[in-house]
Structure formats: C-alpha cells, structure tokens
Write an enzyme that holds these catalytic residues in place. Structure first.
Site, PDB file in Angstrom:
ATOM      1  N   GLU A 111      -7.226  59.292   2.435  1.00 56.66           N
ATOM      2  CA  GLU A 111      -6.358  59.187   3.518  1.00 56.66           C
ATOM      3  C   GLU A 111      -5.278  58.301   2.421  1.00 56.66           C
ATOM      4  O   GLU A 111      -4.038  58.391   2.518  1.00 56.66           O
ATOM      5  CB  GLU A 111      -6.485  57.991   4.522  1.00 56.66           C
TER       6      GLU A 111
ATOM      7  N   ASP B  80      -9.682  48.748   5.630  1.00 54.31           N
ATOM      8  CA  ASP B  80      -9.597  49.264   6.296  1.00 54.31           C
ATOM      9  C   ASP B  80     -10.640  50.802   4.901  1.00 54.31           C
ATOM     10  O   ASP B  80      -9.984  50.559   4.257  1.00 54.31           O
ATOM     11  CB  ASP B  80      -8.276  49.290   5.926  1.00 54.31           C
TER      12      ASP B  80
ATOM     13  N   HIS C 296     -10.504  57.175   8.159  1.00 53.79           N
ATOM     14  CA  HIS C 296     -11.350  57.724   6.466  1.00 53.79           C
ATOM     15  C   HIS C 296     -12.360  56.896   5.806  1.00 53.79           C
ATOM     16  O   HIS C 296     -12.639  55.493   6.398  1.00 53.79           O
ATOM     17  CB  HIS C 296     -10.127  58.167   5.949  1.00 53.79           C
TER      18      HIS C 296
ATOM     19  N   ASP D 274      -7.674  52.644  12.355  1.00 57.65           N
ATOM     20  CA  ASP D 274      -6.949  52.205  11.667  1.00 57.65           C
ATOM     21  C   ASP D 274      -6.931  51.151  11.387  1.00 57.65           C
ATOM     22  O   ASP D 274      -7.130  50.314  12.550  1.00 57.65           O
ATOM     23  CB  ASP D 274      -5.837  53.408  10.210  1.00 57.65           C
TER      24      ASP D 274
ATOM     25  N   HIS E 294      -4.599  45.490   2.590  1.00 55.62           N
ATOM     26  CA  HIS E 294      -4.999  46.049   1.389  1.00 55.62           C
ATOM     27  C   HIS E 294      -4.861  44.493   0.287  1.00 55.62           C
ATOM     28  O   HIS E 294      -4.651  44.757  -0.212  1.00 55.62           O
ATOM     29  CB  HIS E 294      -3.773  46.666   1.303  1.00 55.62           C
TER      30      HIS E 294
END
Length: 384
Positions: free
Chosen positions: A223, A189, A72, A244, A324
């Site tokens: 995503e 990511d 993504h 991913d 994240h």
C-alpha cells in the site's frame, strides 16, 4: 446485532507483536507468515497471492454481495542507493516520508550475508566539527547517510560485509505503550489497523457471531507504494472498507479518540451509501465518531478502484498525530474502530441489488436530496 465487546489486551498484544517484525514494502514475508498463523489460530482459512497478500474468508449466511475489510502490513522504509567512498550508505525512501524524520533513526540493513544495525545521520552530524552548519544543513534524502555499525570505512569494506545497492533498510519503530492509553511508535500506519482487524475477528469468533454475508479479511503488502488492494478482490465482493490512519493536524477534523470516517481523499469522495451506513452505525451503537477529508492521502481502496474493481469503498481511520513521522495514537480510537467493524459485519444488507455484478434499474440506490433538487428544478420550469 449490536457492536461486540473488544478485548483491548488482545488488540495491544497483537500490535506489539506486529511492530516487532520489520516489514517495509518489498520485505513483508515474515509479517505475512505471522498474520497468517494468527488468522489460522482464530479458525479462519487463509490463502495468499503469489507475492503474499492475504485473504481470509469468514463464511456468512450468503456468499453473494460479500463484504471486505482491508488493511496493509507493509510500512515505510528505505533502500540502499549507493555505497559511498566514506563507508556509509546513500538511501532512497520506500514510500513517501520526509528525511526529516529519518535523521537519528536506528535501523537494520538486510544483506545477503546477514543483517547489520546502523543509524541514519545528517551529512554534517558533529556539532564539534561543523558548529552552526549542523543547524543550517538542508533537509532531504540526499543530505542523510546510513552509518553501519560494522567495520566499513570505505566501499571495499562495505562490499566485504555483503551490503549491496538495493538492500532493504527497516526503520526501528521504538514503540511506547503508555498507561494512559497513548501509543507512540513509528509504523502505526498501518500495523494498528491490522491489529484492529484481528481484534474484530477475535470478537466475532469468541461470540460465534453469524454474519448476513461472507466477510473477506484482506491484508495487502504494498500500500505504501500505491499498489494496495489492486489485485486481491474477487467479483463477489460488493463493498470494501479500508482501515488506515487519519491525520490529526491543523486544518483536519480527525481525532485520536473515536472513529474518524473519511468522506474523501485525493482520489475523490468515498461511496455515498456505504459511508452513510457507517455513520448511522456509529450513531446507533453510540460509537464516538467524526468526519474528515484528506487532500494528500490515498489508501487501499483507491488502488482497487483504479484497477477496475466495481466495488463500493469507504475508509475508517484512527487519528494519528505526526503521520509518517513520530506517530501517536490512543487505544480509544483502535477499540472504537474494532467495535464499528463488528457492528458493520453483523448489520443487514440493505442494497440487495449489489449481489449482482450488473442489474437493471430496479432496486438501484437513491440520493434523495439530489432527486428532490432535480424535481424542484423541473417544477420551476415554465409550462409550454
């Protein structure tokens, strides 16, 4: 055919270029154009969905039972929730990430009148004013605000800048590519996964490699908000591998080196046979790997299955420290992933029944340990 040699310089150059393009979910047109142009430069024909998800098909010896690789291009970000009386902006996150990692972030606000730079700050940001209250302030999106680097002392001045509720806020990646192979940046990511896909395609094209079936290279645009590969698959795709990030954290088995093969995520186990094939390819091609299970994680594959696609799915990952958040990876993992993708692309099709959407029991797969257990149970039952 064995794994192909990966051009690491090409891979990192593509990652650098991707990181330079802001692309929070909902603001992906520019990165879609970039990826499309690179795919076309590599010689693939590209088509886009209405909203911009990308499909590039590299033809193989057969169309039926096609394989797909998916990543993504969208990232985490934020949106303007409210124009505050003090001339700053209240935010809500795009995707799931903690405001703990937003504090101090440099960012860009995209408005109808143009873009503005700014910094996300805690509500109590000055130690000279608030003293120890700076250290005891709670963490959360209601407790941060975006300070715009323009004349914006109140709502009216924000309005004159053209900033409105709903405007997209992109977070600076602040990438560092270190000589020892470590890469530190936000948005690895999944821009690192997209770079891996491009590097694998480059290797296949450079070597003029023939694959047994068509390869569909899919790049999704939502995503991070759970949409993923819900609407991009075609019926001829029998198996799909998502690329991913894995999570290198206490209690996890992921690593920043080699391939981390996910056995399950929060939606359940990945396809038994496809995952076993990937493990076997790593063993045969001497690709370092480890397995992991992710409890608080979902990827493009989950959205595809939830949308009703009858496709085998697997997830291969590059281990990310502080996912994240302030993310870190190593080039070894990215190169290993690209090598595995080339090995998979050229590997023979083993489940020939998968070329049909529906078929009889002939040729259906077996899970020998489960069948052996069933036979043992039957043998142990008393005779009538």
């Amino acid at each position: 055919m064995p794994r192909l040699s990966i051009d690491s310089h090409y891979l990192t150059d593509q990652l650098k270029a991707l990181l330079r393009i802001p692309s929070p979910t909902g603001y992906t047109d520019t990165v879609v154009r970039h990826v499309t142009q690179e795919l076309q430069r590599l010689g693939l024909e590209v088509e886009l969905t209405r909203r911009g998800a990308i499909r590039a098909v590299r033809q193989g010896s057969r169309r039926a039972s096609a394989r797909a690789i998916v990543g993504h291009v969208d990232t985490l970000g934020a949106q303007v929730k409210n124009l505050k009386a003090n001339g700053r902006l209240e935010l809500v996150p795009i995707g799931h990430w903690s405001a703990r990692f937003a504090e101090g972030a440099r960012s860009t606000i995209f408005s109808e009148k143009g873009s503005y730079r700014g910094t996300i700050l805690p509500l109590k940001a000055s130690g000279h004013t608030f003293n120890e209250e700076v250290d005891t302030a709670p963490v959360g999106w209601p407790h941060v605000e975006l300070r715009v680097d323009a004349l914006s002392r109140d709502r009216e001045e924000l309005g004159r800048l053209g900033i409105e509720v709903g405007d997209t806020v992109a977070i600076d990646p602040q990438p560092e590519f270190l000589d020892n192979g470590y890469i530190v940046s936000r948005h690895l990511d999944d821009k690192a996964g997209v770079a891996v896909m491009l590097a694998a395609i480059e290797a296949l094209e450079r070597e003029k490699t023939v694959t047994p079936v068509d390869m569909h290279w899919l790049f999704t645009i939502a995503e991070e908000v759970g949409v993923g590969a819900a609407s991009i698959l075609t019926p001829d795709i029998a198996s799909m591998i998502a690329i991913d990030n894995g999570t290198t954290a206490p209690g996890q088995n992921s690593s920043e080196f080699g391939v981390t093969i996910a056995m399950a995520d929060q939606t359940g186990p990945f396809d038994y046979h496809l995952t076993k094939k990937l493990v076997r390819l790593c063993q045969e091609e001497d690709i370092r790997y480890q397995k992991d299970v992710f409890r608080y994680y979902r990827s493009d594959s989950a959205s595809a299955l939830e949308a009703g696609h009858d496709v085998r799915t697997a997830l291969i990952t590059f281990g990310v420290d502080a996912s994240h958040g302030w993310e870190r990876i190593h080039i070894h993992a990215l190169r290993s992933l690209a090598e595995l993708v080339t090995a998979y692309a050229t590997a023979p099709v083993e489940i020939t029944r998968d070329r049909n959407v529906h078929a009889g029991i002939e040729g259906f797969t077996r899970q020998p340990l489960a069948e052996a257990a069933q036979e043992l149970a039957e043998d142990s039952e008393p005779a009538e």
